[in-house]
Structures are given as structure tokens and as C-alpha cells.
Design a protein around this motif. Structure first.
Motif: not given
Length: 225
Positions: A51-54, A94-99, A112-117, A120-128
Motif C-alpha cells: 500500500d505504501l512506499l517510503f 503525486k507523492a503523499l508527503d516529503y519528509l 502516516v496519521n493523515e494518510l490513515d485518517t 478511513t473517511k473516504t471508506a466511510q463516505k464512498i458508496n459509488h
């Protein structure tokens, strides 16, 4: 809790050790591999799904940015680097972040908290999702999708009620929009786990059809969860 499967790539041993330690401290992250160069990452991703590559940017041989730009099917990316000068290029891909090194655990955790949050919000809202058909965007309910099949330059959406839909899209562009109950089992198939009625090590049954789980995905697929 969703476990984000991740890999780490950096040519500096201390940097690899640090990020590995940070990953081990975060309950929703699971390290699947640690590598010293991008070529090793390429070989791993040809046979495994994450899912994720550092990844570090400045590495000998093949640098992180060039690798991400040239690799078509890729996980979400968080760049790790000691240099600010690559920030614009990093976000262009389109990198998620730059550390920036040295990386504190607080900064790592924020990323990583921003990524997980967001996930989670996307999974809860999307039905299509909307898919492109005959020059228009057509709404498709996720619960109606049995599976998605790649056929050349097109995707075939096989639905529970209604005839299949054909859209000129890539498998990657679709899987990035789908929630966690959709799983890629083959370079040509994404399946809705909720529609699986039976499965074996190398195939799943949806409706009256058996779909092949390719060898490269077998170790990543677990329908018992």
C-alpha cells in the motif's frame, strides 16, 4: 483497523533502521520489506502488492524520483530525503508527503496519521464511483460491482444486476478509488470480497464464475479477514 503494508528503500543503513523502527511503533503499519536501492524495490513489486512506499530520492544507480516516474503500477509514496530541492518534483508525481532528514518520530507519525485518517473517511463516505462511458461519466454503485476485468485498453465492470459496462480506464486508476473490500487478485482482476461465495488457494468464485488468483498475488490475498 486497516493494516497499511509498506516497504522502505534507502541506501543509508541508519536511515533504513530508523524508518523501520518508526514503522514498528505504528499499529496500522506493517513492514513487508527493507531495501537499499530502487532496483530491489522494482523486483519486489513485480511479485508483491503493498500500500505504501517510503523511498529515498538520492540513491546510486536508480534514484527514487526516476523510479517512481518510470514505474507504472505503484503504491502510495512518501519520499524521504536530505534535500529540499526535489519537493516540487515529488508532488508532481503525486507523492503523499516529503519528509526531510533527520526525521523525527513526531513528523513521521503526523504524515502516516493523515494518510490513515483520509483513507478511513473516504471508506466511510464512498458508496459509488464514476466511470467513463461514451464520453460521459456514469455513476456505478460499489455494492453492484462483482468484479472488474482488464481487457486491453478497457475495463469490464461486471455488475450484480445489469449487463457489464466497458470503460476506457486503467486498473490502477480504478483500484485507487475503491475501498478496502475490493482486492486485486490478478493483473487483470479486481474482485469485490463481499460477493465471493467460495475460494481456493488459486481461485475465487463469484456468482457462477471462478476467477484465477495469480501466483504473485496469492501471498497477499486473505479472504478470511
Amino acid at each position: 483497523m486497516k493494516k497499511w503494508k509498506c516497504i522502505i528503500a534507502d541506501d543509508e543503513p541508519l536511515a533504513r533502521e530508523l524508518i523501520s523502527d518508526y514503522v514498528a511503533q505504528v499499529p496500522f503499519l506493517e513492514a513487508k520489506g527493507v531495501f537499499s536501492n530502487a532496483w530491489e524495490v522494482r523486483d519486489f513489486l513485480q511479485k508483491n502488492s503493498v500500500d505504501l512506499l517510503f523511498i529515498d530520492i538520492e540513491m546510486p544507480g536508480l534514484d527514487g524520483l526516476t523510479f517512481i516516474k518510470s514505474y507504472n503500477v505503484q503504491p502510495k509514496v512518501i519520499f524521504i530525503t536530505a534535500h529540499r530541492k526535489y519537493a516540487v518534483e515529488a508532488f508532481e508525481v503525486k507523492a503523499l508527503d516529503y519528509l526531510l532528514k533527520p526525521i523525527s518520530f513526531e513528523r513521521f507519525l503526523k504524515s502516516v496519521n493523515e494518510l490513515d485518517t483520509k483513507a478511513t473517511k473516504t471508506a466511510q463516505k464512498i458508496n459509488h464511483i464514476f466511470i467513463s462511458i461514451d464520453r460521459q461519466q456514469e455513476k456505478v454503485l460499489l455494492d453492484e460491482i462483482l468484479y472488474v476485468e482488464a481487457k486491453g485498453d478497457y475495463l469490464r465492470f461486471v455488475l450484480q444486476n445489469g449487463k457489464p459496462l466497458l470503460s476506457k480506464m486503467t486498473l490502477k486508476s480504478v483500484i485507487d478509488q475503491l475501498p478496502d473490500n475490493f482486492t486485486q487478485i490478478h493483473r487483470s482482476f479486481i474482485v469485490n470480497q463481499d460477493k465471493i461465495s467460495a475460494f481456493q488457494k488459486d481461485k475465487v468464485k463469484i456468482g457462477e464464475e471462478w476467477l484465477t488468483i495469480s501466483r504473485s498475488f496469492q501471498k497477499e490475498v486473505d479472504f478470511k479477514q
